[in-house]
Design a protein around this motif. Structure first.
Motif, PDB file in Angstrom:
ATOM      1  N   LEU A   1       0.826  -1.208   0.000  1.00 32.42           N
ATOM      2  CA  LEU A   1       0.000   0.000   0.000  1.00 32.42           C
ATOM      3  C   LEU A   1       0.860   1.258   0.000  1.00 32.42           C
ATOM      4  CD1 LEU A   1      -2.795  -1.051   2.525  1.00 32.42           C
ATOM      5  CD2 LEU A   1      -2.996  -0.829   0.052  1.00 32.42           C
ATOM      6  N   ILE A   2       1.942   1.243   0.790  1.00 29.07           N
ATOM      7  CA  ILE A   2       2.839   2.401   0.831  1.00 29.07           C
ATOM      8  C   ILE A   2       3.456   2.643  -0.544  1.00 29.07           C
ATOM      9  CG2 ILE A   2       5.010   3.255   1.798  1.00 29.07           C
ATOM     10  CD1 ILE A   2       4.263   1.837   4.398  1.00 29.07           C
ATOM     11  N   PHE A   3       3.883   1.561  -1.195  1.00 26.59           N
ATOM     12  CA  PHE A   3       4.478   1.700  -2.524  1.00 26.59           C
ATOM     13  C   PHE A   3       3.453   2.251  -3.519  1.00 26.59           C
ATOM     14  CE2 PHE A   3       5.208  -0.136  -6.760  1.00 26.59           C
ATOM     15  CZ  PHE A   3       6.470   0.384  -7.020  1.00 26.59           C
ATOM     16  N   ALA A   4       2.207   1.746  -3.451  1.00 27.29           N
ATOM     17  CA  ALA A   4       1.169   2.217  -4.374  1.00 27.29           C
ATOM     18  C   ALA A   4       0.865   3.691  -4.128  1.00 27.29           C
ATOM     19  CB  ALA A   4      -0.089   1.371  -4.197  1.00 27.29           C
ATOM     20  N   ALA A   5       0.793   4.092  -2.839  1.00 30.50           N
ATOM     21  CA  ALA A   5       0.512   5.493  -2.535  1.00 30.50           C
ATOM     22  C   ALA A   5       1.643   6.400  -3.011  1.00 30.50           C
ATOM     23  CB  ALA A   5       0.295   5.657  -1.033  1.00 30.50           C
ATOM     24  N   THR A   6       2.891   5.958  -2.795  1.00 33.26           N
ATOM     25  CA  THR A   6       4.039   6.747  -3.243  1.00 33.26           C
ATOM     26  C   THR A   6       4.060   6.885  -4.760  1.00 33.26           C
ATOM     27  OG1 THR A   6       5.306   5.948  -1.335  1.00 33.26           O
ATOM     28  CG2 THR A   6       6.552   6.925  -3.141  1.00 33.26           C
ATOM     29  N   PHE A   7       3.785   5.784  -5.443  1.00 35.75           N
ATOM     30  CA  PHE A   7       3.768   5.820  -6.911  1.00 35.75           C
ATOM     31  C   PHE A   7       2.660   6.731  -7.422  1.00 35.75           C
ATOM     32  CE2 PHE A   7       2.386   4.081 -11.028  1.00 35.75           C
ATOM     33  CZ  PHE A   7       3.585   4.158 -11.723  1.00 35.75           C
ATOM     34  N   SER A   8       1.496   6.706  -6.760  1.00 40.17           N
ATOM     35  CA  SER A   8       0.388   7.564  -7.182  1.00 40.17           C
ATOM     36  C   SER A   8       0.732   9.032  -6.991  1.00 40.17           C
ATOM     37  CB  SER A   8      -0.870   7.202  -6.385  1.00 40.17           C
ATOM     38  OG  SER A   8      -1.254   5.856  -6.614  1.00 40.17           O
ATOM     39  N   CYS A   9       1.336   9.352  -5.815  1.00 37.49           N
ATOM     40  CA  CYS A   9       1.722  10.748  -5.576  1.00 37.49           C
ATOM     41  C   CYS A   9       2.758  11.223  -6.583  1.00 37.49           C
ATOM     42  CB  CYS A   9       2.263  10.883  -4.154  1.00 37.49           C
ATOM     43  SG  CYS A   9       1.024  10.640  -2.868  1.00 37.49           S
ATOM     44  N   LEU A  10       3.710  10.349  -6.891  1.00 38.67           N
ATOM     45  CA  LEU A  10       4.737  10.710  -7.872  1.00 38.67           C
ATOM     46  C   LEU A  10       4.130  10.933  -9.248  1.00 38.67           C
ATOM     47  CD1 LEU A  10       7.760  11.097  -8.388  1.00 38.67           C
ATOM     48  CD2 LEU A  10       7.937   8.652  -8.839  1.00 38.67           C
ATOM     49  N   SER A  11       3.189  10.084  -9.630  1.00 41.51           N
ATOM     50  CA  SER A  11       2.539  10.229 -10.935  1.00 41.51           C
ATOM     51  C   SER A  11       1.751  11.540 -11.008  1.00 41.51           C
ATOM     52  CB  SER A  11       1.606   9.044 -11.193  1.00 41.51           C
ATOM     53  OG  SER A  11       2.338   7.828 -11.184  1.00 41.51           O
ATOM     54  N   ILE A  12       1.029  11.857  -9.926  1.00 40.42           N
ATOM     55  CA  ILE A  12       0.257  13.102  -9.900  1.00 40.42           C
ATOM     56  C   ILE A  12       1.182  14.311  -9.987  1.00 40.42           C
ATOM     57  CG2 ILE A  12      -1.255  14.521  -8.458  1.00 40.42           C
ATOM     58  CD1 ILE A  12      -2.496  11.906  -7.427  1.00 40.42           C
TER      59      ILE A  12
END
Length: 205
Positions: free
Chosen positions: A135-146
């Motif tokens: 979940l942490i990795f997915a959240a970090t990846f989403s923030c980076l993409s945004i």
């Protein structure tokens, strides 16, 4: 009378020697595990007990539980004890011993093996930690993409504004040059009209 006494004495000595030989301490066996001694919940492990003699009876015991016993007859010099569906309560120190067909006493105990059985909560905890990391990795990846998307939009917007300002300045420059050109053209036309209106042979004042 003396002969009978000597006969009984010899018989007693021979029987005593035989009993002493029978009750000699057997060398202790060796105990080993065929797989890891750290077993998961409801897992299995095989313990092997090995002696120096053949045609013996092996027994497997547990140090923390005096009532725990498994016996196995073997024509060879080793026996394997399969422990299945292990629970945390099955963890502990295990040992083995053996006795031959001629002896009535068990041999000395083998060296102890420490068996560890993991609780099911450990597996759940590891799974929860793995899920949390995902979940942490997915959240970090989403923030980076945004963030990358936002920067891209800002960059495109700035480029568009710069292009519009450049086009506007070009238009203003062209519009400012048109009056000058028109004034020059009118001045030239006036001069031409004046020169054509003068009579032939007249000189300019």
């Amino acid at each position: 009378m003396l002969t009978e006494f000597l006969s009984l004495l010899c018989l007693g000595l021979s029987l005593g020697f035989g009993d002493e030989k029978k009750n000699e301490t057997l060398p202790k066996p060796s105990l080993s595990a065929l797989s890891s001694l750290v077993v998961g919940h409801r897992g299995n492990v095989t313990l092997r007990c090995q002696s120096h003699f053949q045609n013996v009876t092996f027994t497997l015991g547990k140090l923390q539980d005096s009532g725990y016993r498994q016996e196995q007859r073997s024509t060879g010099h080793k026996a394997e004890f399969l422990l299945t569906h292990l629970e945390p309560k099955d963890a502990g120190m295990y040992f083995c011993a053996y006795k031959t067909m001629d002896s009535q006493e068990w041999s000395g105990e083998s060296d102890y093996l420490q068996l560890e059985v993991k609780d099911d909560l450990d597996g759940r905890g590891a799974t929860e930690v793995k899920n949390a990391n995902g979940l942490i990795f997915a959240a970090t990846f989403s923030c980076l993409s945004i963030s990358i998307l936002f920067l891209s939009v800002v960059f495109i917007n700035r480029c568009a504004q710069h292009g519009l300002s450049h086009e506007e300045s070009t238009r203003r420059t062209s519009h400012s040059e048109f009056p000058k050109q028109e004034a020059t053209d009118l001045s030239n036309l006036d001069r031409i009209s004046v020169s054509t209106e003068r009579p032939p042979g007249s000189e300019p004042c």
